[in-house]
Design a protein around this motif. Structure first.
Motif, PDB file in Angstrom:
ATOM      1  N   UNK A 309     -40.558  19.822  84.055  1.00 52.37           N
ATOM      2  CA  UNK A 309     -41.210  20.046  85.199  1.00 52.37           C
ATOM      3  C   UNK A 309     -42.612  20.057  85.201  1.00 52.37           C
ATOM      4  N   UNK A 310     -43.253  18.932  85.455  1.00 49.37           N
ATOM      5  CA  UNK A 310     -44.824  19.224  85.418  1.00 49.37           C
ATOM      6  C   UNK A 310     -45.558  19.421  86.504  1.00 49.37           C
ATOM      7  N   UNK A 311     -45.571  20.642  86.896  1.00 52.86           N
ATOM      8  CA  UNK A 311     -46.094  21.365  88.220  1.00 52.86           C
ATOM      9  C   UNK A 311     -47.344  22.021  88.022  1.00 52.86           C
ATOM     10  N   UNK A 312     -48.241  22.029  88.497  1.00 50.88           N
ATOM     11  CA  UNK A 312     -49.601  22.592  88.041  1.00 50.88           C
ATOM     12  C   UNK A 312     -49.729  24.274  88.229  1.00 50.88           C
ATOM     13  N   UNK A 313     -49.224  24.586  89.452  1.00 48.79           N
ATOM     14  CA  UNK A 313     -49.182  25.996  89.643  1.00 48.79           C
ATOM     15  C   UNK A 313     -47.914  26.544  89.023  1.00 48.79           C
ATOM     16  N   UNK A 314     -47.991  27.783  88.260  1.00 47.56           N
ATOM     17  CA  UNK A 314     -46.858  28.339  87.457  1.00 47.56           C
ATOM     18  C   UNK A 314     -46.052  28.963  88.543  1.00 47.56           C
ATOM     19  N   UNK A 315     -46.252  29.456  89.443  1.00 46.32           N
ATOM     20  CA  UNK A 315     -45.205  30.361  90.389  1.00 46.32           C
ATOM     21  C   UNK A 315     -44.270  28.962  91.149  1.00 46.32           C
ATOM     22  N   UNK A 316     -45.147  27.965  91.402  1.00 50.24           N
ATOM     23  CA  UNK A 316     -44.300  26.889  92.072  1.00 50.24           C
ATOM     24  C   UNK A 316     -43.277  26.182  90.967  1.00 50.24           C
ATOM     25  N   UNK A 317     -43.700  26.069  89.586  1.00 51.72           N
ATOM     26  CA  UNK A 317     -42.780  25.781  88.871  1.00 51.72           C
ATOM     27  C   UNK A 317     -41.734  26.556  88.480  1.00 51.72           C
ATOM     28  N   UNK A 318     -41.876  27.989  88.538  1.00 54.60           N
ATOM     29  CA  UNK A 318     -40.690  28.806  88.561  1.00 54.60           C
ATOM     30  C   UNK A 318     -40.005  28.442  89.848  1.00 54.60           C
ATOM     31  N   UNK A 319     -40.393  28.598  90.839  1.00 56.27           N
ATOM     32  CA  UNK A 319     -39.493  28.456  92.034  1.00 56.27           C
ATOM     33  C   UNK A 319     -38.962  26.926  92.053  1.00 56.27           C
ATOM     34  N   UNK A 320     -39.388  25.913  91.384  1.00 62.33           N
ATOM     35  CA  UNK A 320     -38.755  24.776  91.227  1.00 62.33           C
ATOM     36  C   UNK A 320     -37.502  24.918  90.374  1.00 62.33           C
TER      37      UNK A 320
END
Length: 332
Positions: A309-320
């Protein structure tokens, strides 16, 4: 639908306006987070000479992640074996296994994980790769065996360690090899989707049972970006799209923040190429991603889905990753 495990592939992505130290701390935080969610394993991938990926010293980073977690399996997805001496890798992973017993995986691939000039700097000989890679797997198996105690060359630590070896591939070549050796097979569907279905067919049809793995075992790695709504997830996915455009343009800079309109970045040919390469990507809300995963599993019937998962914001990555785990639990 066949039940399946769910795991994580992390490339230790370096993001614009953040440091590599931040990257490593984010990777550890992610590993701890997915461990609490009961993801099966957390793998790191070897790449070199890429400003966007910090997992070049893969064995070192595996030790960092394993030391900061308690139960999740940690390993390589993968070690690019022809970049290394088989003995050194056996010693490194033997050390890891003795530090973190029963938690270490060794996934191995034959690709360089880099460009041609850097591959040369790593000491690779492209003329013998297809001969060298199978031989190195056999060397690892020998070094890990208790029988090797009588050899003049021994892997200490490593000897006698029960470290599962996984064969990685992005084409059909390694499918034949994994089947011949009776080893689990992991396919890089997150960037090389073209041959995935055919590779799985080859692997299953030609699998030779081994003592450790009497049945074939398939891991499919795919991209996963989940959010509260489809529109939010699609915007988060623009970080991944920009990264692939940068690869096309040979501009491998750190990952960029998401943007509102990718058409301002890519041209029609780049768009078609990127979306083709990323066809096995789960992007959307919980319901959308659930339907995508269900369709994928009904099509391929894999034993394990590994999400990168290449998501820029770390919190959004955790949520994903939280959303993806919840929807996969509902499917089982």
């Amino acid at each position: 639908m066949k039940p399946f495990e769910i795991s994580v592939l992390d490339l230790a992505p370096v993001k614009q306006n953040k440091t590599i130290h931040d990257t490593f701390n984010d990777s550890l935080d992610l590993a701890r987070f997915v461990e609490k969610l009961n993801y099966k394993r957390f793998w790191l991938a070897e790449h070199h000479n890429m400003a966007s990926i910090a997992s070049s010293a893969t064995s070192v980073l595996i030790g960092f992640i394993a030391n900061g977690t308690e139960k999740i399996r940690v390993g390589s997805g993968g070690i690019m074996l022809p970049n290394h001496s088989s003995l050194v890798i056996a010693e490194q992973f033997g050390t890891l296994e003795n530090l973190f017993p029963g938690r270490i995986d060794l996934g191995v691939g034959r690709a360089p994980g880099t460009d041609g000039l850097t591959a040369k700097a790593l000491g690779r000989n492209p003329m013998i790769i297809n001969e060298q890679f199978p031989r190195q797997i056999q060397e690892l198996q020998q070094y890990f065996s208790e029988e090797n105690s009588e050899s003049l060359v021994r892997a200490i630590p490593g000897e006698g360690c029960d470290i599962p070896i996984y064969v990685l591939g992005s084409s059909t070549d390694s499918a034949w090899l994994a089947a011949e050796f009776g080893l689990p097979y992991a396919f890089a569907g997150h960037f090389a989707p073209e041959m995935m279905s055919f590779a799985f067919e080859i692997y299953r049809d030609n699998y030779k049972p081994s003592e450790k793995f009497p049945e074939p075992y398939i891991i499919a790695c795919v991209n996963g970006i989940a959010a509260g709504t489809d529109d939010e997830a699609k915007k988060l996915a623009t970080t991944l799209y920009q990264a692939f455009v940068n690869i096309i343009r040979n501009d491998r800079k750190p990952f960029s923040p998401p943007i509102d309109d990718m058409d301002e970045i890519w041209n029609p040919m780049e768009k078609a190429g990127v979306l083709q390469k990323l066809r096995y990507s789960f992007v959307g809300s919980a319901e959308t991603v659930r339907n995508q995963i269900q369709h994928f599993q009904e099509t391929f019937n894999v034993d394990e889905i590994m999400i990168t998962s290449h998501i820029y914001e770390h919190e959004a990555r955790l949520k994903s990753y939280e959303i993806i785990k919840k929807v996969t639990d509902c499917l089982q």
